[in-house]
Enzyme design. Structure first.
Site, PDB file in Angstrom:
ATOM      1  N   PRO A 132      22.066  27.821   6.191  1.00  0.00           N
ATOM      2  CA  PRO A 132      22.658  27.575   7.518  1.00  0.00           C
ATOM      3  C   PRO A 132      24.175  27.704   7.532  1.00  0.00           C
ATOM      4  CG  PRO A 132      20.889  26.001   7.112  1.00  0.00           C
ATOM      5  CD  PRO A 132      21.068  26.781   5.840  1.00  0.00           C
ATOM      6  N   TRP A 162      16.675  32.395   7.209  1.00  0.00           N
ATOM      7  CA  TRP A 162      16.516  33.850   7.389  1.00  0.00           C
ATOM      8  C   TRP A 162      15.724  34.486   6.253  1.00  0.00           C
ATOM      9  CZ3 TRP A 162      17.562  33.588  12.093  1.00  0.00           C
ATOM     10  CH2 TRP A 162      18.723  32.997  12.592  1.00  0.00           C
ATOM     11  N   ILE A 370      18.658  57.982  27.799  1.00  0.00           N
ATOM     12  CA  ILE A 370      18.060  59.281  28.150  1.00  0.00           C
ATOM     13  C   ILE A 370      16.738  59.083  28.882  1.00  0.00           C
ATOM     14  CG2 ILE A 370      16.991  61.341  27.154  1.00  0.00           C
ATOM     15  CD1 ILE A 370      19.245  61.261  25.017  1.00  0.00           C
ATOM     16  N   GLY A 373      15.033  54.416  33.332  1.00  0.00           N
ATOM     17  CA  GLY A 373      14.244  53.213  33.576  1.00  0.00           C
ATOM     18  C   GLY A 373      13.031  53.123  32.677  1.00  0.00           C
ATOM     19  N   GLU A 396      21.318  41.841   5.339  1.00  0.00           N
ATOM     20  CA  GLU A 396      21.672  42.539   4.104  1.00  0.00           C
ATOM     21  C   GLU A 396      23.165  42.856   4.049  1.00  0.00           C
ATOM     22  OE1 GLU A 396      19.389  43.235   1.618  1.00  0.00           O
ATOM     23  OE2 GLU A 396      17.976  42.103   2.813  1.00  0.00           O
TER      24      GLU A 396
END
Length: 416
Positions: A132, A162, A370, A373, A396
């Site tokens: 943490p 993590w 590209i 929506g 990493e």
């Protein structure tokens, strides 16, 4: 002409095509489901195990490819399939690298096979370094390992965060502090065997991307492991600590941040070895998004013509492909150097991870644009790819840390 070539040999092409087939036929059809479920895709991992793709033998073969391209080639194809499932398949590899980088031959032979299990009983492993309050700053690590000489056991206490496969792994590799006064030089790595009392899963994180990959805290409370679970052995650790203390007495012992100094700690040795492979994962995600965008631009008709006929779209695609190929070349260079035993004198490993990670974020964002929506909906995979790509400038070693490593390596200065 010389022997230099960037052409894969026939064996490499065969392996690449085999992995690509699995990624296309098994991973991609399952990707959206496991992203939504946010669970480890055990059935897909088992399918990978059945064909030998999830196994120690396969990764060993690729690791020992003399060109160095076996691992990055495999990573790119798997993560072209799907990053979340891909990370579930390869996440065990980081723990395995931790043992390979720091362990004895006996430890490698004992523990790495247990990380994978077998076809009928698939296992995963976890590498636990971050905390943490100790992410990029590994010198702030607080998890302690204290040696109980009477019992020849190490007692581990602390919380890791993590951790890919944290808490669900059969084998955990834990980096802990053995001498707080030495900062990052006082760290060591430990194997925590299956079902060891004192290790438990803490919070499981609900993530923005790579959601098919399990990420959680690992809590260590008076977790006792045998002395033989210290990677590298106690004699080697004692010798390393003695040298570090001597350097401290002579004024040479300020614990170096990453990218400065010659003494590496256990976590940094693992990260350095894995960075080109992580870069290859990012290349796979970027390539997948680019291909979707290219196909869409060829078939999407607006104002009476395919949108790729517009320079505004075509030039974006040209830039995307150029960035992807450049990222791959950086990854391949670093991988070749590692296989050839050439040191990263200019932080080539960090260069590959930095550029590939940034490319994945940029290319997936352009792909969404590209598609317009449609790209923002879950009917198309690019929004998931964009979410997945975001982690590659964070885990990493963040992009900021990679730049710091590169700058320190090039300058030899304690840049902060």
């Amino acid at each position: 002409m010389g022997d230099f070539t960037l052409e894969l040999n026939d064996d490499q092409k065969s392996v690449r095509d085999w992995i690509h087939g699995f990624a296309a036929d098994v991973m991609r059809p399952a990707a959206a489901e496991w992203d939504e479920r946010e669970e480890t895709p055990w059935p897909v991992i088992q399918e990978a195990a059945k064909i030998g793709l999830y196994s120690l033998d396969f990764y060993a073969q690729q690791f020992f490819d003399p060109t160095g391209l076996g691992i990055p080639m495999a990573m790119e194809e798997l993560f072209w399939g799907d990053a979340g499932i891909g990370l579930s398949i390869v996440g065990t590899g980081l723990a395995a690298v931790g043992v390979l980088a720091n362990g004895t031959e006996e430890q490698i032979g004992t523990w790495v096979p247990q990380m994978y299990g077998d076809v009928n009983d698939v296992k995963v492993a976890a590498f636990c370094s971050s905390e943490p309050d100790a992410g990029s700053d590994v010198s702030a690590m607080r998890t302690r390992a204290v040696y109980d000489e009477a019992k020849d056991e190490w007692v581990l206490n602390g919380t890791k965060t993590w951790a890919t496969n944290g808490g669900i792994a059969a084998v955990h590799v834990v980096v802990a502090v053995v001498d707080p006064e030495l900062g990052s030089r006082g760290h060591a790595s430990f194997i925590v065997p299956p079902n060891t009392p004192g290790l438990s899963q803490g919070q499981k994180f609900k993530k923005h991307g790579i959601r098919a990959s399990h990420t959680a805290e690992v809590v260590l409370e008076d977790c006792r492991v045998p002395g033989e679970c210290l990677l590298g052995g106690k004699e080697k650790l004692d010798d390393r600590l003695a040298r570090a203390r001597e350097r401290a007495k002579t004024g040479l012992g300020v614990p170096p941040a990453e990218g400065r100094g010659s003494v590496k700690n256990a976590a940094m040795a693992t990260f350095e070895a894995s960075r080109p492979a992580v870069g290859a994962q990012a290349v796979g995600i970027a390539r997948a998004a680019y291909e979707v965008a290219l196909d869409y631009a060829k078939t999407r008709v607006q104002f009476g013509r395919p949108i790729i006929d517009n320079q505004g779209i075509a030039f974006q695609l040209a830039d995307m492909r150029t960035q992807i190929d450049a990222a791959r070349l950086l990854v391949w260079r670093a991988s070749w150097m590692a296989a050839a035993g050439r040191p990263f004198t200019s932080a080539e490993g960090s260069m590959s991870k930095l550029y590939a990670g940034e490319t994945a974020k940029t290319v997936t964002a352009q792909a969404m644009q590209i598609l317009g929506g449609n790209g923002y909906t879950r009917e198309y995979p690019v929004e998931r790819m964009h979410r997945d790509a975001a982690i590659y400038t964070i885990f990493e070693g963040t992009s900021e840390i990679q730049r710091l490593v590169i700058a320190r390596t090039l300058s030899g200065m304690p840049i902060r």
